[in-house]
Scaffold this active site. Structure first.
Site, PDB file in Angstrom:
ATOM      1  N   HIS A  55       1.084  -1.128   0.034  1.00  0.00           N
ATOM      2  CA  HIS A  55       0.229   0.020   0.125  1.00  0.00           C
ATOM      3  C   HIS A  55       0.809   1.124  -0.132  1.00  0.00           C
ATOM      4  O   HIS A  55       1.528   1.553   1.075  1.00  0.00           O
ATOM      5  CB  HIS A  55      -0.925  -0.095   1.261  1.00  0.00           C
ATOM      6  CG  HIS A  55      -1.861  -1.129   1.188  1.00  0.00           C
ATOM      7  ND1 HIS A  55      -3.279  -1.101   0.944  1.00  0.00           N
ATOM      8  CD2 HIS A  55      -1.539  -2.481   1.746  1.00  0.00           C
ATOM      9  CE1 HIS A  55      -3.619  -2.442   1.019  1.00  0.00           C
ATOM     10  NE2 HIS A  55      -2.879  -3.089   1.635  1.00  0.00           N
ATOM     11  N   LEU A  56       0.832   2.010  -1.088  1.00  0.00           N
ATOM     12  CA  LEU A  56       2.026   3.304  -1.322  1.00  0.00           C
ATOM     13  C   LEU A  56       0.901   4.460  -1.022  1.00  0.00           C
ATOM     14  O   LEU A  56       1.532   5.464  -1.188  1.00  0.00           O
ATOM     15  CB  LEU A  56       2.491   3.167  -2.562  1.00  0.00           C
ATOM     16  CG  LEU A  56       3.514   1.736  -2.834  1.00  0.00           C
ATOM     17  CD1 LEU A  56       4.067   2.152  -4.147  1.00  0.00           C
ATOM     18  CD2 LEU A  56       4.377   1.714  -1.629  1.00  0.00           C
ATOM     19  N   ARG A  57      -0.156   4.341  -0.855  1.00  0.00           N
ATOM     20  CA  ARG A  57      -1.238   5.318  -0.279  1.00  0.00           C
ATOM     21  C   ARG A  57      -1.217   6.517  -1.103  1.00  0.00           C
ATOM     22  O   ARG A  57      -2.006   7.469  -0.889  1.00  0.00           O
ATOM     23  CB  ARG A  57      -0.528   5.909   1.081  1.00  0.00           C
ATOM     24  CG  ARG A  57      -0.420   4.951   2.314  1.00  0.00           C
ATOM     25  CD  ARG A  57      -1.608   4.263   2.421  1.00  0.00           C
ATOM     26  NE  ARG A  57      -1.430   3.370   3.657  1.00  0.00           N
ATOM     27  CZ  ARG A  57      -2.393   2.260   3.841  1.00  0.00           C
ATOM     28  NH1 ARG A  57      -3.461   1.999   3.172  1.00  0.00           N
ATOM     29  NH2 ARG A  57      -2.190   1.762   5.150  1.00  0.00           N
ATOM     30  N   ASN A  87      -6.712   0.674  -3.076  1.00  0.00           N
ATOM     31  CA  ASN A  87      -7.450   1.230  -2.198  1.00  0.00           C
ATOM     32  C   ASN A  87      -6.910   2.783  -1.745  1.00  0.00           C
ATOM     33  O   ASN A  87      -6.708   3.039  -0.450  1.00  0.00           O
ATOM     34  CB  ASN A  87      -7.716   0.296  -1.086  1.00  0.00           C
ATOM     35  CG  ASN A  87      -6.528   0.190  -0.152  1.00  0.00           C
ATOM     36  OD1 ASN A  87      -5.341   0.039  -0.683  1.00  0.00           O
ATOM     37  ND2 ASN A  87      -6.556  -0.305   1.269  1.00  0.00           N
ATOM     38  N   ASP A 145      -8.460  -5.188  -2.667  1.00  0.00           N
ATOM     39  CA  ASP A 145      -7.892  -5.440  -1.239  1.00  0.00           C
ATOM     40  C   ASP A 145      -8.203  -3.914  -0.495  1.00  0.00           C
ATOM     41  O   ASP A 145      -8.208  -3.036  -0.812  1.00  0.00           O
ATOM     42  CB  ASP A 145      -6.545  -5.269  -1.529  1.00  0.00           C
ATOM     43  CG  ASP A 145      -5.803  -5.654  -0.229  1.00  0.00           C
ATOM     44  OD1 ASP A 145      -6.022  -6.349   0.587  1.00  0.00           O
ATOM     45  OD2 ASP A 145      -4.666  -5.127   0.089  1.00  0.00           O
ATOM     46  N   HIS A 172      -8.555 -10.289  -0.495  1.00  0.00           N
ATOM     47  CA  HIS A 172      -8.360 -10.156   1.016  1.00  0.00           C
ATOM     48  C   HIS A 172      -9.719 -10.905   1.309  1.00  0.00           C
ATOM     49  O   HIS A 172     -10.836 -10.467   1.378  1.00  0.00           O
ATOM     50  CB  HIS A 172      -8.441  -8.788   1.309  1.00  0.00           C
ATOM     51  CG  HIS A 172      -8.430  -8.632   3.047  1.00  0.00           C
ATOM     52  ND1 HIS A 172      -7.599  -7.632   3.452  1.00  0.00           N
ATOM     53  CD2 HIS A 172      -9.443  -9.052   4.015  1.00  0.00           C
ATOM     54  CE1 HIS A 172      -7.792  -7.544   4.807  1.00  0.00           C
ATOM     55  NE2 HIS A 172      -8.904  -8.561   5.076  1.00  0.00           N
ATOM     56  N   HIS A 225      -2.306 -12.794   2.138  1.00  0.00           N
ATOM     57  CA  HIS A 225      -1.998 -12.924   3.317  1.00  0.00           C
ATOM     58  C   HIS A 225      -2.758 -13.996   4.274  1.00  0.00           C
ATOM     59  O   HIS A 225      -3.799 -13.674   5.131  1.00  0.00           O
ATOM     60  CB  HIS A 225      -2.245 -11.537   4.246  1.00  0.00           C
ATOM     61  CG  HIS A 225      -3.524 -10.664   3.757  1.00  0.00           C
ATOM     62  ND1 HIS A 225      -4.822 -11.182   3.841  1.00  0.00           N
ATOM     63  CD2 HIS A 225      -3.509  -9.502   3.554  1.00  0.00           C
ATOM     64  CE1 HIS A 225      -5.483 -10.223   3.269  1.00  0.00           C
ATOM     65  NE2 HIS A 225      -4.942  -9.003   3.224  1.00  0.00           N
ATOM     66  N   ASP A 298       2.397  -6.871   2.659  1.00  0.00           N
ATOM     67  CA  ASP A 298       1.065  -6.205   2.857  1.00  0.00           C
ATOM     68  C   ASP A 298       1.624  -4.987   3.511  1.00  0.00           C
ATOM     69  O   ASP A 298       1.197  -4.423   4.314  1.00  0.00           O
ATOM     70  CB  ASP A 298       0.283  -6.941   3.689  1.00  0.00           C
ATOM     71  CG  ASP A 298      -1.072  -6.185   3.827  1.00  0.00           C
ATOM     72  OD1 ASP A 298      -1.412  -5.324   3.144  1.00  0.00           O
ATOM     73  OD2 ASP A 298      -2.032  -6.783   4.590  1.00  0.00           O
TER      74      ASP A 298
END
Length: 416
Positions: A55-57, A87, A145, A172, A225, A298
């Site tokens: 997740h690199l936001r 996301n 996800d 997920h 995961h 993750d």
């Protein structure tokens, strides 16, 4: 551009060698040194690691992480390729956004970015995205996800669409109704602490449902995961049935357990939650016997203020992409062996995606990492490239830190 890396060893060898890189490709081993020369300091050369779940936001939550900080962290962790989750705010469900992220990342000089795009618009679980256009723009995977694909019919349609494009969907897998309100694994520890639990059944029930949708559609599905023994059993059974299913395990679900939550520290709050030592040991056996296809982190950064909230209110997620390999090598290297561990973090992810397996032979793309397998270093989050400068492993001594990461024949990270 020409680079020569000297004083390195191949995996499984004690012989000191050198490698020359030219114009983004491996020119050959043990040639006369030319171009810019880097001393490998006796480290082990391996293909650059591949991350399928980070997740690199960016866009929208860049106070937590952004492309520059996240990809710099990945490079420092030995990664050459990172698949970022969609996301974000807005969700990565638009071809123009996919192209924009790829172009921006290309100019940073760190790990290569490969965006995942959403299965449904806005990740709302209702209307499918234009997957064909997203693929054309550069999306390499589809996933909602962060959410859990509650609507089985929508997931079925998405899987059929992805199958027609030769693409994989990643899930997920947790049942929202069963996990609702849970902040940690449901069991003796949660009961003793008086905290609402998230049962292992929430994950197992959703994985079981999704396996039936795979059987119905014949579409490829990657389960993110795994955290429980029961999930692994269900995936093993699906593979025995010949279903096109793959799965990943994260280092935190192997090294940490629900016992960590006795501190009431939200740094250990993740989704799915940390489970029992028995679950963690069972998942490790899955890595050993090949039931688990790859290791992913993750990587899920948040601000310190968010993670200092009460357990009930703090967001889930741990950020540690730059120490993932050292964690795995230090804790599990003896059990797994170096060749197996490297495979799980390089060729394994490539096989999941249907990409060519990484190679260090002449003519191959020059994506590689030099690893210091012997020297112990204390984890100091203040040195992290990530914006999330805190970690459960702070102060612990680990081995296996990267010395040099090369991506497309260019140095993406060099330890000072």
């Amino acid at each position: 551009m020409t680079i020569t890396i000297t004083n390195i060893k191949r995996v499984g060898s004690e012989q000191t060698e050198s490698l020359t890189i030219e114009n983004g490709l491996i020119k050959g081993w043990n040639l006369p040194a030319e171009g810019e020369i880097f001393d490998g300091q006796g480290g082990t050369l391996a293909p650059a690691l591949i991350e399928l779940h980070a997740h690199l936001r960016e866009p929208g939550q860049t106070e937590k992480e952004d492309l520059a900080s996240g990809l710099a962290a990945a490079s420092a962790g030995g990664y050459g390729t990172v698949v970022c989750m969609p996301n974000t705010r807005p969700v990565i469900d638009d071809p123009a956004l996919v192209r924009s992220l790829i172009e921006k990342a290309r100019g940073l000089g760190f790990a290569r970015l490969r965006p995942a795009a959403a299965v449904t618009k806005g990740e709302k679980g209702e209307q499918l995205t234009e997957m064909s256009y997203l693929k054309e723009a550069g999306a390499v995977m589809f996933t909602d996800d962060g959410l859990t694909n509650e609507n089985a019919r929508v997931l079925r349609l998405g899987m059929e669409y992805a199958k027609s494009l030769g693409m994989v969907i990643s899930v997920h897998a947790e049942d929202d109704a069963l996990r609702a309100g849970g902040v940690m694994n449901e069991g003796p520890v949660s009961e003793s602490l008086g905290l609402p639990g998230n049962p292992a059944a929430a994950a197992a029930a959703r994985v079981a449902r999704d396996m039936e949708i795979v059987a119905l559609t014949g579409a490829r599905l990657h389960v993110q995961h795994l955290s429980t023994a029961r999930e692994l059993d269900i995936v093993r059974d699906a593979k025995r049935r010949g279903l096109p299913v793959t799965c990943e395990v994260c280092p935190h679900h192997l090294d940490l357990t629900d016992e960590s939550l006795r501190t009431f520290d939200a740094m250990y709050k993740v989704a799915p939650p940390l489970r029992t030592r028995a679950d963690a040991d069972y998942l490790l056996e899955g890595l050993l016997d090949g039931s688990v296809d790859c290791i992913a982190t993750d990587h899920a950064p948040h601000t310190r203020a968010e993670k200092e909230r009460d357990l009930l209110d703090a967001p889930s997620g741990i950020a540690y992409i730059e120490i993932a390999f050292p964690i795995m090598w230090t804790r599990f290297g003896e059990r797994l062996g170096l060749e197996k561990l490297i495979d799980l973090m390089t060729a394994g992810p490539a096989r999941v995606m249907g990409w060519p397996e990484p190679s260090l032979e002449a003519g191959a793309p020059a994506d590689m990492v030099v690893l210091d397998l012997e020297t112990e270093r204390e984890v100091n989050p203040a040195e992290f490239k990530s914006k999330a400068k805190f970690t459960p492993w702070q102060g612990q001594k680990l081995r296996g830190f990267p010395l040099l990461t090369v991506v497309d024949g260019k140095v993406a990270y060099r330890r000072e």
